[in-house]
Design a protein around this motif. Structure first.
Motif, short mmCIF file in Angstrom:
data_model
loop_
_atom_site.label_atom_id
_atom_site.label_comp_id
_atom_site.label_asym_id
_atom_site.label_seq_id
_atom_site.Cartn_x
_atom_site.Cartn_y
_atom_site.Cartn_z
N CYS A 41 5.52 10.46 2.78
CA CYS A 41 4.68 10.60 1.58
C CYS A 41 3.83 11.88 1.63
CB CYS A 41 3.75 9.40 1.42
SG CYS A 41 4.62 7.89 1.01
N GLY A 42 4.02 12.67 2.66
CA GLY A 42 3.27 13.93 2.71
C GLY A 42 1.98 13.86 3.48
N VAL A 43 1.72 12.70 4.12
CA VAL A 43 0.53 12.60 4.98
C VAL A 43 0.80 13.44 6.23
CG1 VAL A 43 -0.88 11.01 6.37
CG2 VAL A 43 -0.08 10.33 4.09
N ARG A 44 -0.14 14.28 6.60
CA ARG A 44 0.07 15.17 7.75
C ARG A 44 -0.86 14.84 8.91
NH1 ARG A 44 4.14 15.39 6.30
NH2 ARG A 44 5.11 16.81 4.82
N ASP A 94 6.87 6.20 7.07
CA ASP A 94 6.70 6.20 5.60
C ASP A 94 5.55 7.09 5.19
OD1 ASP A 94 8.73 4.43 5.33
OD2 ASP A 94 7.46 2.65 5.10
N LEU A 95 4.46 7.04 5.96
CA LEU A 95 3.30 7.88 5.64
C LEU A 95 3.69 9.35 5.70
CD1 LEU A 95 0.54 5.94 7.62
CD2 LEU A 95 0.60 6.27 5.12
N ALA A 96 4.42 9.71 6.75
CA ALA A 96 4.84 11.11 6.88
C ALA A 96 5.73 11.49 5.70
CB ALA A 96 5.57 11.30 8.21
N ILE A 141 0.83 -1.22 0.00
CA ILE A 141 0.00 0.00 0.00
C ILE A 141 0.86 1.27 0.00
CG2 ILE A 141 -0.33 0.10 2.53
CD1 ILE A 141 -2.91 1.03 -0.18
N MET A 142 2.08 1.17 0.52
CA MET A 142 2.94 2.37 0.52
C MET A 142 3.29 2.81 -0.90
SD MET A 142 3.24 3.82 3.27
CE MET A 142 2.03 3.18 4.37
N ASP A 143 3.28 1.86 -1.85
CA ASP A 143 3.53 2.26 -3.25
C ASP A 143 2.43 3.20 -3.71
OD1 ASP A 143 5.65 0.60 -3.20
OD2 ASP A 143 4.73 -1.01 -4.41
N PHE A 144 1.20 2.92 -3.27
CA PHE A 144 0.08 3.79 -3.65
C PHE A 144 0.22 5.17 -3.00
CE2 PHE A 144 -4.30 5.32 -2.82
CZ PHE A 144 -4.66 5.58 -4.14
N PHE A 145 0.57 5.19 -1.71
CA PHE A 145 0.76 6.50 -1.06
C PHE A 145 1.88 7.29 -1.75
CE2 PHE A 145 -1.74 4.69 2.40
CZ PHE A 145 -2.48 5.78 2.81
N ARG A 146 2.96 6.57 -2.09
CA ARG A 146 4.07 7.27 -2.76
C ARG A 146 3.60 7.82 -4.10
NH1 ARG A 146 7.47 4.11 0.28
NH2 ARG A 146 6.95 2.21 -0.83
N ALA A 147 2.80 7.04 -4.81
CA ALA A 147 2.30 7.51 -6.12
C ALA A 147 1.42 8.75 -5.95
CB ALA A 147 1.53 6.38 -6.82
N MET A 148 0.55 8.72 -4.94
CA MET A 148 -0.35 9.86 -4.75
C MET A 148 0.39 11.11 -4.27
SD MET A 148 -3.32 9.08 -5.75
CE MET A 148 -2.45 8.14 -7.01
N SER A 149 1.54 10.91 -3.64
CA SER A 149 2.25 12.07 -3.10
C SER A 149 2.73 12.99 -4.22
CB SER A 149 3.41 11.62 -2.21
OG SER A 149 4.43 11.06 -2.99
N ALA A 204 6.25 10.50 14.52
CA ALA A 204 6.59 10.81 13.12
C ALA A 204 6.05 12.18 12.71
CB ALA A 204 6.01 9.72 12.21
N GLY A 205 5.39 12.87 13.65
CA GLY A 205 4.90 14.22 13.35
C GLY A 205 3.51 14.24 12.74
N LEU A 206 2.83 13.09 12.74
CA LEU A 206 1.47 13.06 12.19
C LEU A 206 0.48 13.57 13.25
CD1 LEU A 206 1.50 9.51 10.54
CD2 LEU A 206 1.80 11.71 9.40
N ARG A 207 -0.45 14.40 12.82
CA ARG A 207 -1.49 14.83 13.73
C ARG A 207 -2.55 13.71 13.77
NH1 ARG A 207 -2.49 18.58 16.90
NH2 ARG A 207 -4.66 18.87 17.47
N VAL A 208 -2.98 13.34 14.97
CA VAL A 208 -3.89 12.20 15.10
C VAL A 208 -5.27 12.68 15.55
CG1 VAL A 208 -4.35 10.06 16.40
CG2 VAL A 208 -2.01 10.61 15.69
N LYS A 209 -6.28 12.22 14.83
CA LYS A 209 -7.65 12.42 15.33
C LYS A 209 -8.19 11.04 15.70
CE LYS A 209 -11.25 13.75 12.65
NZ LYS A 209 -12.44 12.89 12.77
#
Ligand code: SAM
Ligand code: SF4
Length: 328
Positions: A116-119, A112-114, A78-86, A155-160
């Motif tokens: 890829c630009g996930v915030r 890895d999510l961070a 699935i990280m390949d997909f996140f990387r592609a969307m980034s 990793a610096g991600l804001r969590v809800k």
């Protein structure tokens, strides 16, 4: 410039939720039955097909992508997909790339999510009690999820945190959850349990958020916030602590008039509303090499005005589809 996606009720569609798998490593009581029959892998869109579809939506003005499931982080590669969307974040075409997860795989993927630009991410958590967590998720372990959430924070991600309000289950944890989120710096949103999928009698579990909010109001002063995300959540601020709390109340209120979203399943069906059956198959045009933009525009013309969830009716107001099919 390409014309934006506008539905028949003049709502601009700028938000796509993508269920990348119907599978999950948990079996939450309100979401799935213990014995689920999952789709054969051949039915699923490949990650390349998901990329093509999502990229077409981005080209048509979608500014926010939320990856969900089933459990999105159990889909292989699935990280390949996140990387592609980034790449759409890098180009500025996309404003936000995010996900909703049960948190079980976050320790492995948060960094890895961070990257890829996930915030910001949503993590579903209904209880802070080990035994209750094991009960409600059937297969989950609380410690694993808490480690995942800690990794996301590191990793610096804001969590809800998303908590389904369940009568007789987490009523007694209302303030514990609130305090824990405040201490950890996480936002918190409560969700009313929705009548989706055959998982048992959910009427027993339904805890109206009007009641939950009243209980909060007995201890704190709640200031309603005007903030809108185009979604069903409405927010208040606890004036004593500054904490922000969201409420998703499809049963006691509905806010369909400002709905800006559509949902793509892992088989390429586009659902125009979480609570209705209107859908369009995008896999066939994708695989036949037809014009995807035309197919998407035609589908959006069928977006209904709103859902009809209702526990008070006998046979209507229920949705046989499981939440994991359209991703919640
Ligand atoms: N597995 C991921 C997770 O649990 O966050 C993503 C998919 S899950 C279907 C998305 C959200 O839907 C979760 O917050 C879950 O609690 C919620 N959900 C599932 N079934 C529901 C129901 N019947 N009513 C309300 N919320 C539900
Ligand atoms: Fe899995 Fe999420 Fe459904 Fe729980 S709510 S069974 S974690 S898809």
């Amino acid at each position: 410039m390409t014309a934006p996606l506008i539905d028949p009720f003049q709502r601009a569609i700028s938000y796509l939720r993508i269920s990348v798998t119907d599978r999950c490593d948990f079996r939450c009581l309100y979401c799935m039955s213990e014995q689920m029959t999952f789709l054969p892998k051949s039915e699923l869109l490949t990650l390349e097909e998901l990329d093509r579809l999502c990229s077409t939506f981005v080209g048509l003005g979608v500014r926010k992508l939320r990856v969900t499931g089933g459990e999105p982080l159990v889909r292989r590669n699935i990280m390949d997909f996140f990387r592609a969307m980034s790449r759409h974040l890098d180009s500025g075409a996309l404003e936000e790339l995010t996900l909703t997860t049960n948190g079980s795989q976050l320790a492995k993927y948060a960094a890895d999510l961070a990257a890829c630009g996930v915030r910001r991410i949503n993590v579903s958590l209904d209880t802070l009690d080990d035994a209750k967590f094991a009960h409600i998720t059937r297969w989950g372990r609380l410690s694993q999820v808490l480690e995942g959430i800690a990794a996301a924070k590191a990793a610096g991600l804001r969590v809800k945190i998303n908590t389904v309000a369940l009568k007789g289950f987490n009523e007694d944890e209302l303030f514990r959850l609130l305090d824990w989120c405040a201490g950890e710096g996480h936002d918190l949103t409560f969700i009313e349990v929705m009548p989706m999928g055959e998982t048992g009698d959910r009427l027993d579990q339904y805890w109206p958020l009007t009641d939950l909010r009243r209980r909060l109001g007995e201890r704190f002063s709640l200031i309603p916030l005007t903030e809108r995300t185009g979604g069903p959540a409405r927010y208040v601020q606890v004036s004593e602590t500054g904490q922000k709390i969201g409420f998703i109340t499809p049963l006691t209120h509905n806010f369909c008039e400002s709905c800006n979203r559509v949902r793509l399943t892992c088989t390429g069906e586009l659902y125009m509303c979480l609570g209705q059956e209107d859908r369009a198959d995008l896999r066939a045009p994708l695989r036949e090499g037809a014009d995807l933009e035309d197919a998407i525009r035609a589908a959006i013309l069928h977006k209904p005005k709103g859902h009809d969830f209702d526990y008070s009716r006998q046979n209507t107001g229920q949705m046989p589809r499981h939440m994991s099919h359209t991703g919640g």
